[in-house]
Design a protein around this motif. Structure first.
Motif, PDB file in Angstrom:
ATOM      1  N   LEU A  77      -1.115   6.103  -9.702  1.00 58.80           N
ATOM      2  CA  LEU A  77      -0.716   4.855  -9.045  1.00 58.80           C
ATOM      3  C   LEU A  77      -0.873   3.647  -9.960  1.00 58.80           C
ATOM      4  O   LEU A  77      -0.481   2.536  -9.590  1.00 58.80           O
ATOM      5  N   GLU A  88       0.499   4.397   0.466  1.00 63.17           N
ATOM      6  CA  GLU A  88       0.373   5.354   1.568  1.00 63.17           C
ATOM      7  C   GLU A  88       1.091   4.832   2.812  1.00 63.17           C
ATOM      8  O   GLU A  88       1.755   5.589   3.523  1.00 63.17           O
ATOM      9  N   GLU A  89       0.948   3.549   3.076  1.00 65.03           N
ATOM     10  CA  GLU A  89       1.656   2.947   4.205  1.00 65.03           C
ATOM     11  C   GLU A  89       3.154   2.943   3.954  1.00 65.03           C
ATOM     12  O   GLU A  89       3.954   3.191   4.869  1.00 65.03           O
ATOM     13  N   GLN A 104       7.814   0.347  -4.703  1.00 65.84           N
ATOM     14  CA  GLN A 104       6.994   1.242  -5.516  1.00 65.84           C
ATOM     15  C   GLN A 104       6.785   0.656  -6.917  1.00 65.84           C
ATOM     16  O   GLN A 104       5.672   0.648  -7.444  1.00 65.84           O
ATOM     17  N   ASN A 111       0.858  -1.172   0.000  1.00 65.51           N
ATOM     18  CA  ASN A 111       0.000   0.000   0.000  1.00 65.51           C
ATOM     19  C   ASN A 111       0.901   1.231   0.000  1.00 65.51           C
ATOM     20  O   ASN A 111       1.692   1.423   0.928  1.00 65.51           O
ATOM     21  N   LYS A 116       4.769   5.087   2.123  1.00 66.10           N
ATOM     22  CA  LYS A 116       5.189   6.484   2.259  1.00 66.10           C
ATOM     23  C   LYS A 116       5.407   6.836   3.726  1.00 66.10           C
ATOM     24  O   LYS A 116       6.371   7.540   4.068  1.00 66.10           O
ATOM     25  N   SER A 117       4.555   6.352   4.598  1.00 66.71           N
ATOM     26  CA  SER A 117       4.714   6.590   6.031  1.00 66.71           C
ATOM     27  C   SER A 117       5.995   5.942   6.554  1.00 66.71           C
ATOM     28  O   SER A 117       6.698   6.511   7.396  1.00 66.71           O
TER      29      SER A 117
END
Length: 220
Positions: free
Chosen positions: A71, A43-44, A147, A41, A46-47
Protein backbone atom coordinates in the motif's frame (compact mmCIF):
# COMPACT_ATOMS: atom_id res chain seq x y z
CA UNK A 1 -13.85 17.71 -22.94
CA UNK A 2 -11.89 14.46 -22.94
CA UNK A 3 -11.89 11.90 -25.75
CA UNK A 4 -14.06 9.55 -23.65
CA UNK A 5 -16.62 12.32 -23.15
CA UNK A 6 -16.65 13.11 -26.88
CA UNK A 7 -17.31 9.45 -27.70
CA UNK A 8 -20.05 9.29 -25.08
CA UNK A 9 -21.67 12.47 -26.43
CA UNK A 10 -21.52 11.20 -30.01
CA UNK A 11 -23.19 7.95 -28.97
CA UNK A 12 -25.93 9.87 -27.18
CA UNK A 13 -26.51 12.06 -30.25
CA UNK A 14 -26.93 9.03 -32.50
CA UNK A 15 -29.35 7.45 -30.03
CA UNK A 16 -31.47 10.59 -29.79
CA UNK A 17 -31.48 11.08 -33.56
CA UNK A 18 -32.62 7.47 -34.03
CA UNK A 19 -35.58 8.23 -31.74
CA UNK A 20 -36.55 11.27 -33.82
CA UNK A 21 -35.13 14.06 -31.64
CA UNK A 22 -33.41 17.01 -33.27
CA UNK A 23 -32.12 18.53 -30.02
CA UNK A 24 -32.00 17.64 -26.32
CA UNK A 25 -31.09 19.16 -22.99
CA UNK A 26 -27.59 20.43 -22.35
CA UNK A 27 -24.96 17.70 -22.11
CA UNK A 28 -22.87 17.94 -18.98
CA UNK A 29 -19.37 16.40 -19.32
CA UNK A 30 -18.31 13.75 -16.83
CA UNK A 31 -15.55 16.02 -15.53
CA UNK A 32 -18.15 18.67 -14.59
CA UNK A 33 -20.69 16.28 -13.12
CA UNK A 34 -20.81 15.89 -9.37
CA UNK A 35 -18.89 12.73 -8.47
CA UNK A 36 -19.42 10.81 -5.23
CA UNK A 37 -16.67 11.20 -2.67
CA UNK A 38 -14.53 8.06 -2.57
CA UNK A 39 -12.76 6.86 0.54
CA UNK A 40 -8.98 7.20 0.78
CA UNK A 41 -9.00 4.05 2.90
CA UNK A 42 -8.32 1.23 0.45
CA UNK A 43 -10.32 -1.36 2.39
CA UNK A 44 -13.36 0.92 2.35
CA UNK A 45 -12.76 1.68 -1.32
CA UNK A 46 -12.53 -2.05 -2.04
CA UNK A 47 -15.91 -2.55 -0.37
CA UNK A 48 -17.38 0.20 -2.56
CA UNK A 49 -16.01 -1.48 -5.69
CA UNK A 50 -17.39 -4.86 -4.55
CA UNK A 51 -20.87 -3.33 -4.43
CA UNK A 52 -20.54 -1.38 -7.68
CA UNK A 53 -23.25 -1.82 -10.34
CA UNK A 54 -22.55 1.27 -12.43
CA UNK A 55 -22.20 -0.71 -15.68
CA UNK A 56 -23.49 -3.95 -17.16
CA UNK A 57 -20.25 -5.84 -16.42
CA UNK A 58 -21.43 -6.23 -12.82
CA UNK A 59 -24.14 -8.63 -14.00
CA UNK A 60 -21.74 -11.26 -15.33
CA UNK A 61 -18.82 -11.04 -12.91
CA UNK A 62 -18.01 -13.66 -10.31
CA UNK A 63 -15.40 -11.60 -8.52
CA UNK A 64 -14.38 -7.96 -8.43
CA UNK A 65 -10.61 -7.67 -8.94
CA UNK A 66 -9.52 -4.65 -6.93
CA UNK A 67 -5.73 -4.83 -6.78
CA UNK A 68 -3.01 -6.18 -4.51
CA UNK A 69 0.42 -5.37 -3.16
CA UNK A 70 2.26 -2.90 -0.98
CA UNK A 71 0.00 0.00 0.00
CA UNK A 72 3.09 2.24 0.05
CA UNK A 73 4.57 0.90 -3.19
CA UNK A 74 6.98 3.04 -5.18
CA UNK A 75 5.91 1.24 -8.37
CA UNK A 76 2.34 0.56 -9.49
CA UNK A 77 1.57 -1.70 -12.46
CA UNK A 78 -1.78 -1.08 -14.18
CA UNK A 79 -3.21 -3.55 -16.69
CA UNK A 80 -6.40 -3.37 -18.72
CA UNK A 81 -9.09 -5.67 -17.26
CA UNK A 82 -9.34 -9.02 -15.45
CA UNK A 83 -9.50 -12.19 -17.53
CA UNK A 84 -11.73 -15.23 -17.15
CA UNK A 85 -9.34 -17.09 -14.83
CA UNK A 86 -8.92 -13.99 -12.68
CA UNK A 87 -12.68 -13.59 -12.46
CA UNK A 88 -12.92 -17.25 -11.37
CA UNK A 89 -10.19 -17.08 -8.74
CA UNK A 90 -10.49 -13.49 -7.59
CA UNK A 91 -6.72 -13.11 -8.06
CA UNK A 92 -5.04 -10.67 -10.43
CA UNK A 93 -2.48 -11.75 -13.04
CA UNK A 94 -2.83 -15.51 -12.78
CA UNK A 95 -1.28 -18.12 -15.07
CA UNK A 96 1.64 -17.55 -17.42
CA UNK A 97 1.12 -13.79 -17.74
CA UNK A 98 1.31 -13.49 -13.96
CA UNK A 99 4.46 -15.60 -13.85
CA UNK A 100 6.06 -13.41 -16.51
CA UNK A 101 5.12 -10.22 -14.67
CA UNK A 102 6.63 -11.62 -11.47
CA UNK A 103 9.88 -12.36 -13.33
CA UNK A 104 9.93 -8.83 -14.75
CA UNK A 105 9.61 -7.43 -11.23
CA UNK A 106 11.94 -9.76 -9.34
CA UNK A 107 14.60 -10.55 -11.95
CA UNK A 108 14.93 -7.12 -13.56
CA UNK A 109 13.69 -4.57 -11.02
CA UNK A 110 15.33 -6.72 -8.33
CA UNK A 111 12.54 -6.19 -5.81
CA UNK A 112 10.05 -8.72 -4.36
CA UNK A 113 6.75 -8.74 -6.24
CA UNK A 114 5.00 -8.07 -2.91
CA UNK A 115 6.71 -4.66 -2.81
CA UNK A 116 4.84 -3.32 -5.86
CA UNK A 117 1.11 -2.68 -6.30
CA UNK A 118 -0.75 -4.26 -9.20
CA UNK A 119 -4.22 -3.34 -10.42
CA UNK A 120 -6.25 -2.80 -13.60
CA UNK A 121 -8.26 -0.11 -15.36
CA UNK A 122 -11.45 -2.17 -15.01
CA UNK A 123 -12.34 -4.12 -11.89
CA UNK A 124 -14.65 -6.62 -13.67
CA UNK A 125 -13.95 -8.88 -16.64
CA UNK A 126 -15.30 -8.06 -20.07
CA UNK A 127 -17.14 -10.65 -22.22
CA UNK A 128 -14.66 -12.73 -24.25
CA UNK A 129 -11.83 -10.52 -22.94
CA UNK A 130 -12.82 -7.76 -25.35
CA UNK A 131 -11.40 -4.23 -25.12
CA UNK A 132 -13.29 -2.12 -22.54
CA UNK A 133 -15.72 0.48 -23.85
CA UNK A 134 -15.27 4.18 -22.97
CA UNK A 135 -18.44 3.99 -20.87
CA UNK A 136 -17.10 1.06 -18.85
CA UNK A 137 -13.82 2.85 -18.26
CA UNK A 138 -15.63 6.04 -17.23
CA UNK A 139 -17.47 4.05 -14.53
CA UNK A 140 -14.33 2.37 -13.17
CA UNK A 141 -11.67 5.02 -13.57
CA UNK A 142 -12.60 7.05 -10.45
CA UNK A 143 -11.82 3.97 -8.33
CA UNK A 144 -8.43 3.61 -10.01
CA UNK A 145 -7.60 7.28 -9.60
CA UNK A 146 -8.43 7.06 -5.91
CA UNK A 147 -6.10 4.04 -5.61
CA UNK A 148 -3.31 6.07 -7.23
CA UNK A 149 -4.01 9.08 -5.03
CA UNK A 150 -3.97 6.95 -1.88
CA UNK A 151 -0.88 4.85 -2.66
CA UNK A 152 1.02 7.74 -4.28
CA UNK A 153 3.50 5.64 -6.28
CA UNK A 154 6.66 7.19 -7.65
CA UNK A 155 6.32 5.30 -10.95
CA UNK A 156 3.23 4.00 -12.74
CA UNK A 157 3.77 1.29 -15.36
CA UNK A 158 0.96 1.18 -17.94
CA UNK A 159 0.81 -2.41 -19.17
CA UNK A 160 -0.45 -2.38 -22.73
CA UNK A 161 -2.23 0.04 -25.02
CA UNK A 162 -5.61 -0.01 -23.24
CA UNK A 163 -4.03 1.01 -19.95
CA UNK A 164 -1.86 3.68 -21.56
CA UNK A 165 -4.70 5.16 -23.65
CA UNK A 166 -7.22 5.41 -20.83
CA UNK A 167 -4.76 6.66 -18.24
CA UNK A 168 -3.48 9.48 -20.41
CA UNK A 169 -6.40 10.19 -22.74
CA UNK A 170 -3.94 9.87 -25.64
CA UNK A 171 -5.75 7.57 -28.07
CA UNK A 172 -3.85 8.22 -31.28
CA UNK A 173 -0.37 7.03 -30.28
CA UNK A 174 0.33 3.27 -30.69
CA UNK A 175 1.92 1.56 -27.71
CA UNK A 176 4.93 0.48 -29.78
CA UNK A 177 5.69 4.15 -30.53
CA UNK A 178 5.43 5.35 -26.93
CA UNK A 179 6.67 2.41 -24.82
CA UNK A 180 9.66 3.21 -22.69
CA UNK A 181 8.88 6.94 -22.64
CA UNK A 182 8.79 8.71 -19.29
CA UNK A 183 5.61 10.81 -19.03
CA UNK A 184 4.40 13.14 -16.31
CA UNK A 185 1.31 11.87 -14.48
CA UNK A 186 0.47 14.11 -11.55
CA UNK A 187 3.17 13.61 -8.94
CA UNK A 188 4.26 10.32 -10.53
CA UNK A 189 6.08 9.33 -13.69
CA UNK A 190 4.19 7.07 -16.09
CA UNK A 191 6.02 4.58 -18.32
CA UNK A 192 4.05 2.59 -20.92
CA UNK A 193 5.26 -0.87 -21.90
CA UNK A 194 3.91 -4.06 -23.44
CA UNK A 195 1.47 -6.24 -21.51
CA UNK A 196 2.78 -9.65 -20.36
CA UNK A 197 0.10 -11.44 -22.39
CA UNK A 198 1.38 -9.64 -25.50
CA UNK A 199 4.88 -10.86 -24.72
CA UNK A 200 3.64 -14.44 -24.51
CA UNK A 201 2.35 -14.09 -28.07
CA UNK A 202 5.35 -12.04 -29.24
CA UNK A 203 8.47 -13.27 -27.39
CA UNK A 204 10.74 -11.17 -29.60
CA UNK A 205 9.41 -8.04 -27.86
CA UNK A 206 10.76 -9.11 -24.48
CA UNK A 207 14.01 -7.24 -25.14
CA UNK A 208 12.11 -3.93 -25.36
CA UNK A 209 10.34 -4.58 -22.07
CA UNK A 210 13.66 -5.61 -20.49
CA UNK A 211 15.03 -2.19 -21.48
CA UNK A 212 11.94 -0.49 -20.03
CA UNK A 213 12.36 -2.37 -16.73
CA UNK A 214 16.02 -1.36 -16.56
CA UNK A 215 14.97 2.28 -17.00
CA UNK A 216 12.46 1.91 -14.18
CA UNK A 217 15.10 0.34 -11.94
CA UNK A 218 17.41 3.27 -12.55
CA UNK A 219 14.67 5.65 -11.41
CA UNK A 220 14.00 3.92 -8.10
Amino acid sequence: MTQIEKIRLLKLLYQYRAMGFEFFQEYRPLSLSKQPTLSNNLEELKSSVAGCHLCALAKSRKNVIFGAGNLHAKVMFIGDSPGVSEDETGTLFTGKSGELLAKMIENVLLIPKEEVYVTTILKCKTPDNRVPTPEEVACCKPYLMQQIQTIRPKIIVALGSTSFHHLTGEYDTPIDKIRGSVLNFGEAKLIPTFHPSFLLRNPSSKKEVFADMLKIRSML
